[in-house]
Design a protein around this motif. Structure first.
Motif, short mmCIF file in Angstrom:
data_model
loop_
_atom_site.label_atom_id
_atom_site.label_comp_id
_atom_site.label_asym_id
_atom_site.label_seq_id
_atom_site.Cartn_x
_atom_site.Cartn_y
_atom_site.Cartn_z
N UNK A 120 73.37 25.90 73.71
CA UNK A 120 73.90 27.04 73.67
C UNK A 120 73.93 28.11 74.99
N UNK A 121 72.88 27.93 75.43
CA UNK A 121 72.91 28.91 76.98
C UNK A 121 73.93 28.34 77.95
N UNK A 126 79.18 29.34 80.35
CA UNK A 126 80.55 28.51 80.70
C UNK A 126 81.54 29.29 80.20
N UNK A 127 81.55 29.43 78.92
CA UNK A 127 82.77 30.29 77.97
C UNK A 127 82.97 31.46 78.55
N UNK A 128 81.78 32.38 78.98
CA UNK A 128 81.99 33.72 79.26
C UNK A 128 82.54 33.68 80.50
N UNK A 129 82.18 32.91 81.48
CA UNK A 129 82.42 32.77 82.91
C UNK A 129 84.06 32.75 82.93
N UNK A 130 84.26 31.66 82.35
CA UNK A 130 85.97 31.15 82.30
C UNK A 130 86.55 31.90 81.68
N UNK A 131 86.32 32.37 80.51
CA UNK A 131 87.20 33.52 79.79
C UNK A 131 87.42 34.83 80.59
N UNK A 132 86.11 35.34 81.30
CA UNK A 132 86.54 36.69 81.98
C UNK A 132 87.22 36.37 83.15
N UNK A 133 87.31 35.38 83.56
CA UNK A 133 87.96 35.16 84.88
C UNK A 133 89.88 34.88 84.50
N UNK A 134 89.84 34.25 83.42
CA UNK A 134 91.21 33.75 83.20
C UNK A 134 91.71 35.08 82.46
N UNK A 135 91.12 35.89 81.57
CA UNK A 135 91.63 37.12 81.15
C UNK A 135 92.08 37.97 82.08
N UNK A 136 91.22 38.07 83.10
CA UNK A 136 91.76 39.15 84.36
C UNK A 136 93.13 38.65 84.95
N UNK A 137 93.36 37.06 84.91
CA UNK A 137 94.43 36.78 85.76
C UNK A 137 95.60 36.46 84.86
N UNK A 138 95.47 36.26 83.74
CA UNK A 138 96.52 35.80 82.91
C UNK A 138 97.04 36.69 81.94
N UNK A 139 98.53 37.20 81.64
CA UNK A 139 98.91 37.98 80.84
C UNK A 139 98.95 37.60 79.36
N UNK A 151 86.34 24.09 77.64
CA UNK A 151 85.39 23.81 78.76
C UNK A 151 83.75 24.23 77.92
N UNK A 152 83.98 25.27 77.28
CA UNK A 152 82.54 25.72 76.64
C UNK A 152 81.95 24.66 75.64
N UNK A 153 82.92 24.06 74.80
CA UNK A 153 82.61 23.31 73.80
C UNK A 153 82.16 21.92 74.48
N UNK A 154 82.98 21.44 75.41
CA UNK A 154 82.64 20.19 75.99
C UNK A 154 81.09 20.16 76.82
N UNK A 155 80.90 21.41 77.36
CA UNK A 155 79.47 21.41 77.97
C UNK A 155 78.52 21.68 76.65
N UNK A 156 78.64 22.23 75.79
CA UNK A 156 77.79 22.41 74.85
C UNK A 156 77.55 21.36 73.82
N UNK A 181 79.43 12.57 68.89
CA UNK A 181 79.65 13.74 69.84
C UNK A 181 81.14 13.73 70.15
N UNK A 182 81.80 12.58 70.38
CA UNK A 182 83.13 12.61 70.59
C UNK A 182 83.98 13.13 69.56
N UNK A 183 83.83 12.62 68.28
CA UNK A 183 84.62 13.18 67.30
C UNK A 183 84.21 14.50 66.90
N UNK A 184 82.97 14.85 67.11
CA UNK A 184 82.48 16.44 66.90
C UNK A 184 83.19 17.30 67.80
N UNK A 185 83.42 16.71 69.25
CA UNK A 185 84.02 17.75 70.19
C UNK A 185 85.44 17.71 69.76
N UNK A 186 86.26 16.68 69.36
CA UNK A 186 87.48 16.46 69.06
C UNK A 186 87.76 17.43 67.89
#
Length: 223
Positions: A120-121, A126-139, A151-156, A181-186
């Motif tokens: 979870x941590x 990871x989700x917060x970091x990626x989301x915050x960077x992308x929302x500032x750069x993408x319209x 990415x967050x689901x993959x790490x988790x 785990x593979x099916x769970x991720x998909x």
């Protein structure tokens, strides 16, 4: 631009979101003990409940900011760990164990709870970091929640299943955890892309009208 909340309003929102995180984690840690088959492959019911947490996190960061997202994770992780163990021990693998289930240490449930804590941590940060960077750069509003969820689901998922079930006491899960785990991720990705990313857009528009006063079109175009 967003309309700033008062300190009291910000704290109240973070506590509400923290409660949502705790409930989703506890429910998912119980549901992950219940394997199912979809089209002949193994997964768990937890694959359908856990994506909710990425929806909540992304909306938190978008509306309240990155600091609120991190604070929510910090506030939720220990109560979620405790509640996951208590609930998992009392209702292990779908069967009510009574108070006897809480007497002594249940290694299987404790391992799931600790794995969930670590995953979870890692996944949420990871989700917060990626989301915050992308929302500032993408319209486009959908880019940040889509890529951060991938990415967050993959790490988790990788962290959780490896820590919880590799060479663990449950023979079935120990033998099939990579497949599950593979099916769970998909499954999580399919559910997230089909349901939660569109739902993010709808809820974001509602929140912007209610709290931010940006309007639907302007809010979504800003991401």
């Amino acid at each position: 631009m967003t309309r700033p909340l008062s300190t009291e309003g910000w704290q109240r929102a973070v506590l509400l979101l923290t409660g949502a995180h705790i409930l989703i984690i506890a429910a998912s840690n119980y549901l992950v003990q219940l394997p199912i088959q979809i089209l002949g492959v193994h997964t768990t019911w937890g694959a359908f409940s856990f994506p909710f947490i990425f929806l909540v996190t992304d909306l938190t960061v978008r509306v309240l900011g990155k600091q609120a997202g991190r604070r929510t994770v910090l506030l939720a992780m220990l109560p979620a760990l405790a509640l996951s163990y208590i609930f998992g021990a009392a209702f292990q693998q779908g069967e009510y164990q009574g108070l006897e289930g809480l007497v002594g240490l249940n290694v299987f449930v404790a391992r799931i709870a600790m794995a969930s804590f670590m995953a979870y941590v890692l996944g949420q940060l990871m989700d917060i970091h990626v989301f915050d960077r992308l929302r500032r750069r993408q319209r486009h509003w959908w880019v940040a929640p889509a890529f951060s969820t991938v990415l967050g689901n993959l790490v988790d998922t990788a962290a959780f299943f490896a820590l919880a079930f590799h060479a663990g006491p449950d023979p079935f899960m120990a033998a099939h955890w990579v497949e599950i785990a593979t099916v769970d991720y998909v499954t999580k990705l399919a559910v997230s892309m089909a349901v939660f990313v569109p739902l993010y857009g709808l809820v974001l528009a509602m929140l912007q009208r209610w709290i931010l006063g940006d309007g639907l079109g302007a809010g979504l175009s800003k991401g």
